[in-house]
Scaffold this motif. Structure first.
Motif, PDB file in Angstrom:
ATOM      1  N   PRO A 178       0.822  -1.211   0.000  1.00 15.48           N
ATOM      2  CA  PRO A 178       0.000   0.000   0.000  1.00 15.48           C
ATOM      3  C   PRO A 178       0.858   1.264   0.000  1.00 15.48           C
ATOM      4  CG  PRO A 178      -0.481  -1.377   1.939  1.00 15.48           C
ATOM      5  CD  PRO A 178       0.644  -1.993   1.191  1.00 15.48           C
ATOM      6  N   LEU A 179       0.295   2.319  -0.501  1.00 13.53           N
ATOM      7  CA  LEU A 179       0.950   3.623  -0.534  1.00 13.53           C
ATOM      8  C   LEU A 179       0.183   4.548   0.406  1.00 13.53           C
ATOM      9  CD1 LEU A 179       3.189   5.255  -2.004  1.00 13.53           C
ATOM     10  CD2 LEU A 179       1.427   5.954  -3.623  1.00 13.53           C
ATOM     11  N   PHE A 180       0.883   5.113   1.385  1.00 10.80           N
ATOM     12  CA  PHE A 180       0.262   5.990   2.366  1.00 10.80           C
ATOM     13  C   PHE A 180       0.443   7.454   1.967  1.00 10.80           C
ATOM     14  CE2 PHE A 180       1.420   2.144   4.715  1.00 10.80           C
ATOM     15  CZ  PHE A 180       0.204   1.827   5.278  1.00 10.80           C
ATOM     16  N   LYS A 181      -0.609   8.259   2.213  1.00 11.00           N
ATOM     17  CA  LYS A 181      -0.574   9.699   1.973  1.00 11.00           C
ATOM     18  C   LYS A 181      -1.312  10.376   3.127  1.00 11.00           C
ATOM     19  CE  LYS A 181      -0.761   9.235  -3.051  1.00 11.00           C
ATOM     20  NZ  LYS A 181      -1.237   9.871  -4.277  1.00 11.00           N
ATOM     21  N   ILE A 182      -1.166  11.691   3.240  1.00 10.08           N
ATOM     22  CA  ILE A 182      -1.881  12.458   4.255  1.00 10.08           C
ATOM     23  C   ILE A 182      -2.898  13.337   3.543  1.00 10.08           C
ATOM     24  CG2 ILE A 182      -1.702  14.144   6.126  1.00 10.08           C
ATOM     25  CD1 ILE A 182       1.343  13.302   6.207  1.00 10.08           C
ATOM     26  N   GLN A 183      -4.156  13.151   3.875  1.00  8.99           N
ATOM     27  CA  GLN A 183      -5.174  14.031   3.305  1.00  8.99           C
ATOM     28  C   GLN A 183      -5.242  15.283   4.156  1.00  8.99           C
ATOM     29  OE1 GLN A 183      -8.754  12.309   1.686  1.00  8.99           O
ATOM     30  NE2 GLN A 183      -9.957  14.027   2.439  1.00  8.99           N
ATOM     31  N   ILE A 184      -5.024  16.444   3.509  1.00 10.48           N
ATOM     32  CA  ILE A 184      -4.974  17.703   4.264  1.00 10.48           C
ATOM     33  C   ILE A 184      -6.232  18.541   4.116  1.00 10.48           C
ATOM     34  CG2 ILE A 184      -2.459  17.843   4.387  1.00 10.48           C
ATOM     35  CD1 ILE A 184      -2.558  19.771   1.960  1.00 10.48           C
ATOM     36  N   MET A 185      -6.969  18.365   3.003  1.00 14.35           N
ATOM     37  CA  MET A 185      -8.188  19.163   2.826  1.00 14.35           C
ATOM     38  C   MET A 185      -8.971  18.678   1.614  1.00 14.35           C
ATOM     39  SD  MET A 185      -6.785  22.760   1.209  1.00 14.35           S
ATOM     40  CE  MET A 185      -8.425  23.341   0.894  1.00 14.35           C
ATOM     41  N   THR A 186     -10.210  19.148   1.507  1.00 11.85           N
ATOM     42  CA  THR A 186     -11.033  18.882   0.330  1.00 11.85           C
ATOM     43  C   THR A 186     -11.565  20.212  -0.200  1.00 11.85           C
ATOM     44  OG1 THR A 186     -13.066  18.603   1.596  1.00 11.85           O
ATOM     45  CG2 THR A 186     -11.790  16.615   1.168  1.00 11.85           C
ATOM     46  N   SER A 187     -11.915  20.215  -1.476  1.00 10.39           N
ATOM     47  CA  SER A 187     -12.466  21.414  -2.093  1.00 10.39           C
ATOM     48  C   SER A 187     -13.431  20.978  -3.191  1.00 10.39           C
ATOM     49  CB  SER A 187     -11.335  22.249  -2.693  1.00 10.39           C
ATOM     50  OG  SER A 187     -11.864  23.376  -3.387  1.00 10.39           O
ATOM     51  N   ASP A 188     -14.441  21.797  -3.445  1.00 14.00           N
ATOM     52  CA  ASP A 188     -15.375  21.454  -4.523  1.00 14.00           C
ATOM     53  C   ASP A 188     -14.848  21.906  -5.878  1.00 14.00           C
ATOM     54  OD1 ASP A 188     -15.685  24.135  -4.073  1.00 14.00           O
ATOM     55  OD2 ASP A 188     -17.863  24.079  -3.829  1.00 14.00           O
ATOM     56  N   ARG A 189     -13.708  22.606  -5.874  1.00 15.38           N
ATOM     57  CA  ARG A 189     -13.089  22.965  -7.146  1.00 15.38           C
ATOM     58  C   ARG A 189     -11.571  22.818  -7.029  1.00 15.38           C
ATOM     59  NH1 ARG A 189     -14.703  27.982  -4.912  1.00 15.38           N
ATOM     60  NH2 ARG A 189     -12.953  29.386  -4.664  1.00 15.38           N
ATOM     61  N   LYS A 190     -10.942  22.677  -8.182  1.00 13.65           N
ATOM     62  CA  LYS A 190      -9.497  22.486  -8.214  1.00 13.65           C
ATOM     63  C   LYS A 190      -8.787  23.770  -7.788  1.00 13.65           C
ATOM     64  CE  LYS A 190      -5.892  20.808 -11.239  1.00 13.65           C
ATOM     65  NZ  LYS A 190      -5.491  20.569 -12.606  1.00 13.65           N
ATOM     66  N   LEU A 191      -7.813  23.613  -6.913  1.00 15.77           N
ATOM     67  CA  LEU A 191      -7.045  24.756  -6.416  1.00 15.77           C
ATOM     68  C   LEU A 191      -5.760  24.923  -7.219  1.00 15.77           C
ATOM     69  CD1 LEU A 191      -7.240  24.046  -2.569  1.00 15.77           C
ATOM     70  CD2 LEU A 191      -8.787  25.443  -3.937  1.00 15.77           C
ATOM     71  N   LYS A 192      -5.285  26.153  -7.302  1.00 12.71           N
ATOM     72  CA  LYS A 192      -3.981  26.404  -7.915  1.00 12.71           C
ATOM     73  C   LYS A 192      -2.919  25.899  -6.940  1.00 12.71           C
ATOM     74  CE  LYS A 192      -5.333  30.271 -10.755  1.00 12.71           C
ATOM     75  NZ  LYS A 192      -5.557  31.689 -10.814  1.00 12.71           N
ATOM     76  N   SER A 193      -1.773  25.501  -7.482  1.00 14.81           N
ATOM     77  CA  SER A 193      -0.711  24.949  -6.630  1.00 14.81           C
ATOM     78  C   SER A 193      -0.200  25.942  -5.591  1.00 14.81           C
ATOM     79  CB  SER A 193       0.456  24.445  -7.481  1.00 14.81           C
ATOM     80  OG  SER A 193       0.982  25.504  -8.242  1.00 14.81           O
ATOM     81  N   ASN A 194      -0.380  27.249  -5.844  1.00 17.82           N
ATOM     82  CA  ASN A 194       0.069  28.257  -4.872  1.00 17.82           C
ATOM     83  C   ASN A 194      -1.085  28.805  -4.016  1.00 17.82           C
ATOM     84  OD1 ASN A 194      -1.248  29.719  -6.844  1.00 17.82           O
ATOM     85  ND2 ASN A 194       0.342  31.278  -7.065  1.00 17.82           N
ATOM     86  N   PHE A 232      -2.140  21.770   9.702  1.00 14.04           N
ATOM     87  CA  PHE A 232      -3.360  21.057   9.318  1.00 14.04           C
ATOM     88  C   PHE A 232      -3.777  20.109  10.441  1.00 14.04           C
ATOM     89  CE2 PHE A 232      -1.469  22.250   5.263  1.00 14.04           C
ATOM     90  CZ  PHE A 232      -2.557  22.740   4.575  1.00 14.04           C
ATOM     91  N   LYS A 233      -4.474  20.644  11.422  1.00 13.06           N
ATOM     92  CA  LYS A 233      -4.886  19.854  12.582  1.00 13.06           C
ATOM     93  C   LYS A 233      -5.820  18.693  12.215  1.00 13.06           C
ATOM     94  CE  LYS A 233      -4.402  23.599  15.955  1.00 13.06           C
ATOM     95  NZ  LYS A 233      -3.341  24.211  15.183  1.00 13.06           N
ATOM     96  N   GLU A 234      -6.610  18.882  11.173  1.00 11.13           N
ATOM     97  CA  GLU A 234      -7.589  17.864  10.784  1.00 11.13           C
ATOM     98  C   GLU A 234      -7.025  16.815   9.813  1.00 11.13           C
ATOM     99  OE1 GLU A 234     -10.718  18.051  12.196  1.00 11.13           O
ATOM    100  OE2 GLU A 234      -9.848  19.736  13.297  1.00 11.13           O
ATOM    101  N   ALA A 235      -5.763  16.937   9.436  1.00  5.36           N
ATOM    102  CA  ALA A 235      -5.169  16.014   8.458  1.00  5.36           C
ATOM    103  C   ALA A 235      -5.183  14.584   8.989  1.00  5.36           C
ATOM    104  CB  ALA A 235      -3.737  16.443   8.157  1.00  5.36           C
ATOM    105  N   PHE A 236      -5.333  13.641   8.059  1.00  8.80           N
ATOM    106  CA  PHE A 236      -5.341  12.234   8.458  1.00  8.80           C
ATOM    107  C   PHE A 236      -4.710  11.376   7.365  1.00  8.80           C
ATOM    108  CE2 PHE A 236      -9.322  13.382   6.465  1.00  8.80           C
ATOM    109  CZ  PHE A 236      -9.580  12.352   5.562  1.00  8.80           C
ATOM    110  N   ILE A 237      -4.290  10.182   7.752  1.00  7.46           N
ATOM    111  CA  ILE A 237      -3.591   9.274   6.845  1.00  7.46           C
ATOM    112  C   ILE A 237      -4.607   8.448   6.054  1.00  7.46           C
ATOM    113  CG2 ILE A 237      -2.024   7.285   6.748  1.00  7.46           C
ATOM    114  CD1 ILE A 237      -0.677   8.527   9.301  1.00  7.46           C
ATOM    115  N   ILE A 238      -4.327   8.322   4.751  1.00  3.67           N
ATOM    116  CA  ILE A 238      -5.137   7.481   3.872  1.00  3.67           C
ATOM    117  C   ILE A 238      -4.192   6.546   3.127  1.00  3.67           C
ATOM    118  CG2 ILE A 238      -7.049   9.110   3.653  1.00  3.67           C
ATOM    119  CD1 ILE A 238      -5.888   9.963   0.951  1.00  3.67           C
ATOM    120  N   ALA A 239      -4.752   5.531   2.470  1.00  7.31           N
ATOM    121  CA  ALA A 239      -3.915   4.557   1.769  1.00  7.31           C
ATOM    122  C   ALA A 239      -4.499   4.238   0.394  1.00  7.31           C
ATOM    123  CB  ALA A 239      -3.806   3.287   2.597  1.00  7.31           C
TER     124      ALA A 239
END
Length: 89
Positions: free
Chosen positions: A1-17, A59-66
């Motif tokens: 498995p590959l682990f990542k940290i989910q930091i946030m969600t958005s209803d639209r794509k965000l710019k990298s900056n 990011f206090k609400e961040a969590f690990i996903i796989a």
């Protein structure tokens, strides 16, 4: 498995900056119409755990996903697999 940290969600794509990413270089995946932003990526659960602690102040609400083969999977199952594989080595 590959682990990542989910930091946030958005209803639209965000710019990298985007300021909501707080300077982190984030990736994203799309699920049920939402853009879900992730940070970090490793097959080592201990590494992702350490990284999660490091970004917790931002990011206090961040969590690990796989993921497996690019598809999100049950995180607990991934952690158990990681621990089993570690025992075999």
């Amino acid at each position: 498995p590959l682990f990542k940290i989910q930091i946030m969600t958005s209803d639209r794509k965000l710019k990298s900056n985007d300021k909501r990413l707080k300077g982190l270089k984030a990736d994203y995946y799309k699920e049920k119409g939402l853009y879900k932003y992730t940070y970090g990526e490793t097959t080592d659960y201990n590494e992702i755990l350490a990284l999660r602690k490091k970004i917790a102040p931002k990011f206090k609400e961040a969590f690990i996903i796989a993921f497996r083969n690019g598809v999100r999977m049950d995180t607990q199952k991934a952690i158990n697999e990681f621990k089993q594989n570690k025992k075999r080595k």
